[in-house]
Motif scaffolding. Structure first.
Motif, PDB file in Angstrom:
ATOM      1  N   ALA A   1     -16.521  18.444   2.926  1.00  0.00           N
ATOM      2  CA  ALA A   1     -15.420  17.470   2.875  1.00  0.00           C
ATOM      3  C   ALA A   1     -14.973  17.270   1.434  1.00  0.00           C
ATOM      4  N   VAL A   2     -13.775  16.732   1.269  1.00  0.00           N
ATOM      5  CA  VAL A   2     -13.284  16.451  -0.077  1.00  0.00           C
ATOM      6  C   VAL A   2     -14.172  15.395  -0.727  1.00  0.00           C
ATOM      7  N   LYS A   3     -14.300  15.481  -2.028  1.00  0.00           N
ATOM      8  CA  LYS A   3     -15.100  14.510  -2.769  1.00  0.00           C
ATOM      9  C   LYS A   3     -14.297  13.222  -2.915  1.00  0.00           C
ATOM     10  N   LEU A   4     -14.946  12.110  -2.649  1.00  0.00           N
ATOM     11  CA  LEU A   4     -14.281  10.815  -2.730  1.00  0.00           C
ATOM     12  C   LEU A   4     -14.437  10.207  -4.111  1.00  0.00           C
ATOM     13  N   LYS A   5     -13.428   9.450  -4.501  1.00  0.00           N
ATOM     14  CA  LYS A   5     -13.490   8.712  -5.756  1.00  0.00           C
ATOM     15  C   LYS A   5     -14.212   7.390  -5.510  1.00  0.00           C
ATOM     16  N   LYS A   6     -14.467   6.670  -6.581  1.00  0.00           N
ATOM     17  CA  LYS A   6     -15.111   5.361  -6.472  1.00  0.00           C
ATOM     18  C   LYS A   6     -14.258   4.460  -5.563  1.00  0.00           C
ATOM     19  N   ASP A   7     -14.895   3.729  -4.700  1.00  0.00           N
ATOM     20  CA  ASP A   7     -14.253   2.802  -3.766  1.00  0.00           C
ATOM     21  C   ASP A   7     -13.345   3.498  -2.757  1.00  0.00           C
ATOM     22  N   GLU A   8     -13.591   4.771  -2.475  1.00  0.00           N
ATOM     23  CA  GLU A   8     -12.913   5.484  -1.385  1.00  0.00           C
ATOM     24  C   GLU A   8     -13.949   5.802  -0.311  1.00  0.00           C
ATOM     25  N   TYR A   9     -13.511   5.746   0.948  1.00  0.00           N
ATOM     26  CA  TYR A   9     -14.423   5.956   2.068  1.00  0.00           C
ATOM     27  C   TYR A   9     -13.715   6.773   3.130  1.00  0.00           C
ATOM     28  N   PHE A  10     -14.495   7.507   3.914  1.00  0.00           N
ATOM     29  CA  PHE A  10     -13.942   8.181   5.070  1.00  0.00           C
ATOM     30  C   PHE A  10     -13.769   7.145   6.177  1.00  0.00           C
ATOM     31  N   ILE A  11     -12.614   7.139   6.806  1.00  0.00           N
ATOM     32  CA  ILE A  11     -12.339   6.183   7.882  1.00  0.00           C
ATOM     33  C   ILE A  11     -13.403   6.278   8.965  1.00  0.00           C
ATOM     34  N   ALA A  12     -13.807   7.492   9.285  1.00  0.00           N
ATOM     35  CA  ALA A  12     -14.823   7.684  10.335  1.00  0.00           C
ATOM     36  C   ALA A  12     -16.122   6.951  10.016  1.00  0.00           C
ATOM     37  N   ASP A  13     -16.438   6.798   8.728  1.00  0.00           N
ATOM     38  CA  ASP A  13     -17.659   6.091   8.332  1.00  0.00           C
ATOM     39  C   ASP A  13     -17.496   4.578   8.418  1.00  0.00           C
ATOM     40  N   LEU A  14     -16.266   4.101   8.315  1.00  0.00           N
ATOM     41  CA  LEU A  14     -16.021   2.654   8.357  1.00  0.00           C
ATOM     42  C   LEU A  14     -15.966   2.105   9.782  1.00  0.00           C
ATOM     43  N   ILE A  15     -15.457   2.899  10.712  1.00  0.00           N
ATOM     44  CA  ILE A  15     -15.312   2.445  12.099  1.00  0.00           C
ATOM     45  C   ILE A  15     -16.685   2.035  12.650  1.00  0.00           C
ATOM     46  N   GLY A  16     -16.720   0.849  13.241  1.00  0.00           N
ATOM     47  CA  GLY A  16     -17.967   0.352  13.821  1.00  0.00           C
ATOM     48  C   GLY A  16     -18.772  -0.541  12.902  1.00  0.00           C
ATOM     49  N   MET A  17     -18.365  -0.653  11.631  1.00  0.00           N
ATOM     50  CA  MET A  17     -19.110  -1.506  10.703  1.00  0.00           C
ATOM     51  C   MET A  17     -18.920  -2.980  11.066  1.00  0.00           C
ATOM     52  N   ARG A  18     -19.960  -3.785  10.806  1.00  0.00           N
ATOM     53  CA  ARG A  18     -19.860  -5.221  10.997  1.00  0.00           C
ATOM     54  C   ARG A  18     -18.988  -5.796   9.889  1.00  0.00           C
ATOM     55  N   VAL A  19     -18.190  -6.777  10.224  1.00  0.00           N
ATOM     56  CA  VAL A  19     -17.342  -7.460   9.253  1.00  0.00           C
ATOM     57  C   VAL A  19     -17.823  -8.897   9.183  1.00  0.00           C
ATOM     58  N   ILE A  20     -18.187  -9.321   7.954  1.00  0.00           N
ATOM     59  CA  ILE A  20     -18.648 -10.703   7.763  1.00  0.00           C
ATOM     60  C   ILE A  20     -17.739 -11.386   6.740  1.00  0.00           C
ATOM     61  N   THR A  21     -17.698 -12.712   6.819  1.00  0.00           N
ATOM     62  CA  THR A  21     -16.930 -13.477   5.832  1.00  0.00           C
ATOM     63  C   THR A  21     -17.803 -13.673   4.595  1.00  0.00           C
ATOM     64  N   GLU A  22     -17.197 -14.142   3.541  1.00  0.00           N
ATOM     65  CA  GLU A  22     -17.913 -14.287   2.274  1.00  0.00           C
ATOM     66  C   GLU A  22     -19.075 -15.273   2.345  1.00  0.00           C
ATOM     67  N   ASP A  23     -19.089 -16.161   3.363  1.00  0.00           N
ATOM     68  CA  ASP A  23     -20.229 -17.078   3.514  1.00  0.00           C
ATOM     69  C   ASP A  23     -21.318 -16.489   4.427  1.00  0.00           C
ATOM     70  N   GLY A  24     -21.145 -15.221   4.844  1.00  0.00           N
ATOM     71  CA  GLY A  24     -22.161 -14.538   5.631  1.00  0.00           C
ATOM     72  C   GLY A  24     -22.001 -14.651   7.134  1.00  0.00           C
ATOM     73  N   THR A  25     -20.943 -15.313   7.603  1.00  0.00           N
ATOM     74  CA  THR A  25     -20.706 -15.477   9.032  1.00  0.00           C
ATOM     75  C   THR A  25     -20.142 -14.183   9.626  1.00  0.00           C
ATOM     76  N   LEU A  26     -20.693 -13.784  10.771  1.00  0.00           N
ATOM     77  CA  LEU A  26     -20.173 -12.588  11.441  1.00  0.00           C
ATOM     78  C   LEU A  26     -18.754 -12.856  11.913  1.00  0.00           C
ATOM     79  N   PHE A  27     -17.824 -12.023  11.500  1.00  0.00           N
ATOM     80  CA  PHE A  27     -16.418 -12.163  11.872  1.00  0.00           C
ATOM     81  C   PHE A  27     -16.058 -11.212  13.009  1.00  0.00           C
ATOM     82  N   GLY A  28     -16.618 -10.004  12.992  1.00  0.00           N
ATOM     83  CA  GLY A  28     -16.305  -9.049  14.046  1.00  0.00           C
ATOM     84  C   GLY A  28     -16.752  -7.642  13.688  1.00  0.00           C
ATOM     85  N   THR A  29     -16.098  -6.661  14.311  1.00  0.00           N
ATOM     86  CA  THR A  29     -16.419  -5.245  14.128  1.00  0.00           C
ATOM     87  C   THR A  29     -15.138  -4.490  13.798  1.00  0.00           C
TER      88      THR A  29
END
Length: 169
Positions: free
Chosen positions: A89-117
């Motif tokens: 795969a192409v080499k990623l720069k700093k703060d770049e991610y493959f979309i496929a790797d992000l899908i399914g990640m937990r999303v939390i708010t800055e206070d640690g509360t689970l917001f969703g997926t």
């Protein structure tokens, strides 16, 4: 993390000599010039295909695979995915991610509360937009900007976000 990344989908044949029209699913369409082979995947089979030729037409890539010289050879591969191993795969720069790797990640708010997926990433041009499914099964669109996405932790599979005023109304 997944071991293979999708770079395109065969949409149809192109001409009578075995070429195919590919809709690229990669940010850098020119990466096809450097690819020597791809994995062609259908519901029934997986083939390693050696690339013999690459051309560009509008938003499509025209590929010619070695030893596939007729329209009849390629007709059955319409809608087949084209994959590459992660190490190619192409080499990623700093703060770049493959979309496929992000899908399914937990999303939390800055206070640690689970917001969703994270369910999807929309590429809008100006900035990406994260589609988050909340615990209440509602979809929320979050702009992928530094003011909103505070941290992405690939090891923990967590995205920390700041919910900006007006995003939930």
């Amino acid at each position: 993390m997944i071991s293979e990344l999708q770079v395109g989908v065969i949409t149809q044949t192109h001409g009578i000599h075995g070429e195919v029209k590919v809709f690229p699913t990669t940010d850098d369409v020119n990466r096809f010039k450097k690819l020597k082979e791809v994995i062609l995947e259908t519901e029934k089979e997986r083939l390693t295909m050696e690339i013999e030729g690459v051309k560009f037409f509008k938003q499509f890539v025209i590929l010619k695979f070695k030893n596939f010289d007729s329209i009849n050879d390629m007709e059955k591969y319409k809608r087949a995915k084209l994959l590459v191993p992660r190490e190619k795969a192409v080499k990623l720069k700093k703060d770049e991610y493959f979309i496929a790797d992000l899908i399914g990640m937990r999303v939390i708010t800055e206070d640690g509360t689970l917001f969703g997926t994270l369910k999807n990433v929309l590429e809008t041009g100006a900035n990406d937009v994260y589609v988050v499914e909340t615990a209440e099964e509602k979809e929320v669109l979050l702009p992928a900007i530094k003011e909103c996405v505070l941290k992405i932790d690939m090891e923990e599979s967590v995205i920390t976000v700041h919910i900006m005023d007006g995003l939930l109304s």
